[in-house]
Design an enzyme around this catalytic site. Sequence first.
Site, PDB file in Angstrom:
ATOM      1  N   LYS A  69       0.950  -1.310  -0.054  1.00  0.00           N
ATOM      2  CA  LYS A  69       0.025  -0.051   0.013  1.00  0.00           C
ATOM      3  C   LYS A  69       0.774   1.168   0.132  1.00  0.00           C
ATOM      4  O   LYS A  69       0.393   2.347  -0.410  1.00  0.00           O
ATOM      5  CB  LYS A  69      -1.000   0.143   1.180  1.00  0.00           C
ATOM      6  CG  LYS A  69      -1.924  -1.110   1.127  1.00  0.00           C
ATOM      7  CD  LYS A  69      -2.975  -1.004   2.316  1.00  0.00           C
ATOM      8  CE  LYS A  69      -2.642  -1.241   3.785  1.00  0.00           C
ATOM      9  NZ  LYS A  69      -2.229  -2.538   4.124  1.00  0.00           N
ATOM     10  N   LYS A 115       9.663  -1.374  17.361  1.00  0.00           N
ATOM     11  CA  LYS A 115       9.542  -2.381  16.216  1.00  0.00           C
ATOM     12  C   LYS A 115       8.344  -1.681  15.343  1.00  0.00           C
ATOM     13  O   LYS A 115       8.502  -1.961  13.895  1.00  0.00           O
ATOM     14  CB  LYS A 115       8.783  -3.835  16.561  1.00  0.00           C
ATOM     15  CG  LYS A 115       8.744  -4.777  15.554  1.00  0.00           C
ATOM     16  CD  LYS A 115       8.124  -6.054  15.771  1.00  0.00           C
ATOM     17  CE  LYS A 115       7.826  -6.948  14.521  1.00  0.00           C
ATOM     18  NZ  LYS A 115       7.249  -8.010  14.965  1.00  0.00           N
ATOM     19  N   ASP A 125      11.901 -10.647   8.307  1.00  0.00           N
ATOM     20  CA  ASP A 125      10.817 -11.169   9.067  1.00  0.00           C
ATOM     21  C   ASP A 125       9.897 -12.396   8.670  1.00  0.00           C
ATOM     22  O   ASP A 125       9.840 -13.412   9.408  1.00  0.00           O
ATOM     23  CB  ASP A 125       9.769  -9.964   9.114  1.00  0.00           C
ATOM     24  CG  ASP A 125       9.025 -10.039  10.537  1.00  0.00           C
ATOM     25  OD1 ASP A 125       9.648 -10.451  11.756  1.00  0.00           O
ATOM     26  OD2 ASP A 125       7.719  -9.690  10.569  1.00  0.00           O
ATOM     27  N   ASP A 166       9.702 -15.691  10.982  1.00  0.00           N
ATOM     28  CA  ASP A 166       8.390 -16.103  11.255  1.00  0.00           C
ATOM     29  C   ASP A 166       7.895 -17.507  10.382  1.00  0.00           C
ATOM     30  O   ASP A 166       6.900 -18.082  10.611  1.00  0.00           O
ATOM     31  CB  ASP A 166       7.336 -15.080  10.970  1.00  0.00           C
ATOM     32  CG  ASP A 166       7.425 -13.913  12.103  1.00  0.00           C
ATOM     33  OD1 ASP A 166       8.576 -14.252  12.899  1.00  0.00           O
ATOM     34  OD2 ASP A 166       6.889 -13.110  11.872  1.00  0.00           O
ATOM     35  N   ASP A 173      -4.483  -2.586  16.015  1.00  0.00           N
ATOM     36  CA  ASP A 173      -4.267  -3.725  14.991  1.00  0.00           C
ATOM     37  C   ASP A 173      -4.584  -5.104  15.734  1.00  0.00           C
ATOM     38  O   ASP A 173      -5.116  -5.911  15.284  1.00  0.00           O
ATOM     39  CB  ASP A 173      -2.924  -3.704  14.524  1.00  0.00           C
ATOM     40  CG  ASP A 173      -2.494  -4.087  12.988  1.00  0.00           C
ATOM     41  OD1 ASP A 173      -3.403  -3.497  12.035  1.00  0.00           O
ATOM     42  OD2 ASP A 173      -2.083  -4.739  12.541  1.00  0.00           O
ATOM     43  N   ASP A 174      -3.812  -5.038  17.089  1.00  0.00           N
ATOM     44  CA  ASP A 174      -4.340  -6.304  17.966  1.00  0.00           C
ATOM     45  C   ASP A 174      -5.664  -6.311  18.287  1.00  0.00           C
ATOM     46  O   ASP A 174      -5.925  -7.563  18.207  1.00  0.00           O
ATOM     47  CB  ASP A 174      -3.336  -6.073  19.237  1.00  0.00           C
ATOM     48  CG  ASP A 174      -2.011  -6.031  18.833  1.00  0.00           C
ATOM     49  OD1 ASP A 174      -1.327  -6.097  17.971  1.00  0.00           O
ATOM     50  OD2 ASP A 174      -1.179  -5.904  20.064  1.00  0.00           O
ATOM     51  N   PHE A 199      13.146  -4.536   3.255  1.00  0.00           N
ATOM     52  CA  PHE A 199      14.272  -5.422   4.143  1.00  0.00           C
ATOM     53  C   PHE A 199      13.792  -6.083   5.359  1.00  0.00           C
ATOM     54  O   PHE A 199      14.171  -7.360   5.553  1.00  0.00           O
ATOM     55  CB  PHE A 199      15.418  -4.367   4.199  1.00  0.00           C
ATOM     56  CG  PHE A 199      16.442  -4.433   5.472  1.00  0.00           C
ATOM     57  CD1 PHE A 199      16.995  -5.902   5.566  1.00  0.00           C
ATOM     58  CD2 PHE A 199      16.636  -3.737   6.476  1.00  0.00           C
ATOM     59  CE1 PHE A 199      17.889  -6.099   6.763  1.00  0.00           C
ATOM     60  CE2 PHE A 199      17.438  -3.907   7.542  1.00  0.00           C
ATOM     61  CZ  PHE A 199      18.168  -5.114   7.740  1.00  0.00           C
ATOM     62  N   ASP A 237      10.678  -8.895  20.703  1.00  0.00           N
ATOM     63  CA  ASP A 237       9.348  -9.738  20.191  1.00  0.00           C
ATOM     64  C   ASP A 237       9.723 -11.019  20.182  1.00  0.00           C
ATOM     65  O   ASP A 237       8.893 -11.978  20.557  1.00  0.00           O
ATOM     66  CB  ASP A 237       8.988  -9.020  18.713  1.00  0.00           C
ATOM     67  CG  ASP A 237       7.682  -9.700  18.517  1.00  0.00           C
ATOM     68  OD1 ASP A 237       6.907  -9.947  19.391  1.00  0.00           O
ATOM     69  OD2 ASP A 237       7.100  -9.483  17.292  1.00  0.00           O
ATOM     70  N   ARG A 243       2.963 -13.317   1.330  1.00  0.00           N
ATOM     71  CA  ARG A 243       3.148 -11.905   1.714  1.00  0.00           C
ATOM     72  C   ARG A 243       2.503 -11.350   0.435  1.00  0.00           C
ATOM     73  O   ARG A 243       2.810 -11.632  -0.829  1.00  0.00           O
ATOM     74  CB  ARG A 243       4.791 -11.515   1.643  1.00  0.00           C
ATOM     75  CG  ARG A 243       4.968  -9.909   1.696  1.00  0.00           C
ATOM     76  CD  ARG A 243       4.447  -9.331   2.703  1.00  0.00           C
ATOM     77  NE  ARG A 243       5.130  -9.770   4.173  1.00  0.00           N
ATOM     78  CZ  ARG A 243       4.865  -9.262   5.325  1.00  0.00           C
ATOM     79  NH1 ARG A 243       3.967  -8.702   5.423  1.00  0.00           N
ATOM     80  NH2 ARG A 243       5.719  -9.744   6.250  1.00  0.00           N
ATOM     81  N   PHE A 245      -1.954   2.920  17.173  1.00  0.00           N
ATOM     82  CA  PHE A 245      -2.113   2.082  16.039  1.00  0.00           C
ATOM     83  C   PHE A 245      -1.864   0.669  16.040  1.00  0.00           C
ATOM     84  O   PHE A 245      -2.687  -0.271  15.604  1.00  0.00           O
ATOM     85  CB  PHE A 245      -1.141   2.592  14.809  1.00  0.00           C
ATOM     86  CG  PHE A 245      -1.047   1.807  13.383  1.00  0.00           C
ATOM     87  CD1 PHE A 245      -2.407   2.191  12.588  1.00  0.00           C
ATOM     88  CD2 PHE A 245      -0.453   1.022  13.069  1.00  0.00           C
ATOM     89  CE1 PHE A 245      -2.553   1.496  11.328  1.00  0.00           C
ATOM     90  CE2 PHE A 245      -0.578   0.200  11.907  1.00  0.00           C
ATOM     91  CZ  PHE A 245      -1.343   0.448  10.933  1.00  0.00           C
TER      92      PHE A 245
END
Length: 347
Positions: free
Chosen positions: A50, A192, A95, A99, A235-236, A90, A166, A104, A231
Amino acid sequence: MAQKTTLKEFESVYPKLEEAILDHAKSYKLPRAELDWLKKNLEVNPLGGKCNRGMSVPDSVSLLLGKSLSEEQYFQAATLGWMTELLQAFFLVSDDIMDSSITRRGQPCWYRQEGVGMIAINDAFILESGIYILLKKFFRSHPAYVDLVELFHETTFQTEMGQLCDLLTAPEDTVNLDNFSMTKYQFIVIYKTAYYSFYLPVALALHQLNLATPKNLKQAQDILIPLGEYFQIQDDYLDNFGRPEHIGKIGTDIKDNKCSWLVNQAIEIATPEQRKILEDNYGQKDDAKEAVIKKLYDEMKLKERYEAFEEKRAAEIRAMVDQIDESEGLKKGVFEVFIDKIYKRTK
């Protein structure tokens, strides 16, 4: 009148920047096959998102000036914006490996694409290096050149510290709620997410216009870091309470053992019986156990708890924006745009 950039306008600048990085590689006589690989890396990974972070740079520059940008001003702002997107690319390539992510932006993650594998680690390093190639080529004579270089280095390190916290706090394969706390949660989301997603684009805009006084940078940071935290908390919240058709995905934070705002709130207010339910069911790849946690969140009225937080945080941020002294070139409108995008969003 300030002008809002479009994704199409923003993307139109990228081919020139990609060419600059490729030309730099060509100056080393990089062989053709490797040059083609580099080109593909530069086209698959920074593109297709986006571009909210990147587009925030020209938008902020336009708001600071209070008018549409000249061609040269827009190119400079969009170039700084694309450096932010290279930084994002990057982080995302790295990530996804950490993970073990599958997709993606609707495609297989870069490391899962044919023939890539762990070459993706080096490709991530290259994306980061692209930032400094572009800075040198297009900003070497800018008065804020050293400040821009240092800002990118500092923001990268901050984000990596957030990622470290994290990864150590919430490994997917070991559930230990004793690792979680609101203090750790705040550190993770501020370092983060908030610095590179919210503070960086505005700081870049201030540097471009030579308005990056210590006072302006401090005011921007004091507003944008709590905004970035808000924000991420939102999101959570949406991961559990949002509607999948709105947010475009099914939430996985409970199953993925995420150190999310909701579980930290639950831990803070849990009775011993509720704590036992959390320990027995959180962070497990099991639909039934996820449903138990969701039911517990409802019983604990975490939706109402979030709504109260949102009103309080939005009011605090608006009050800080009202206090801005515009005499040094900082404009309230820069921050109002961010608040308007975030407040009560559903996706």
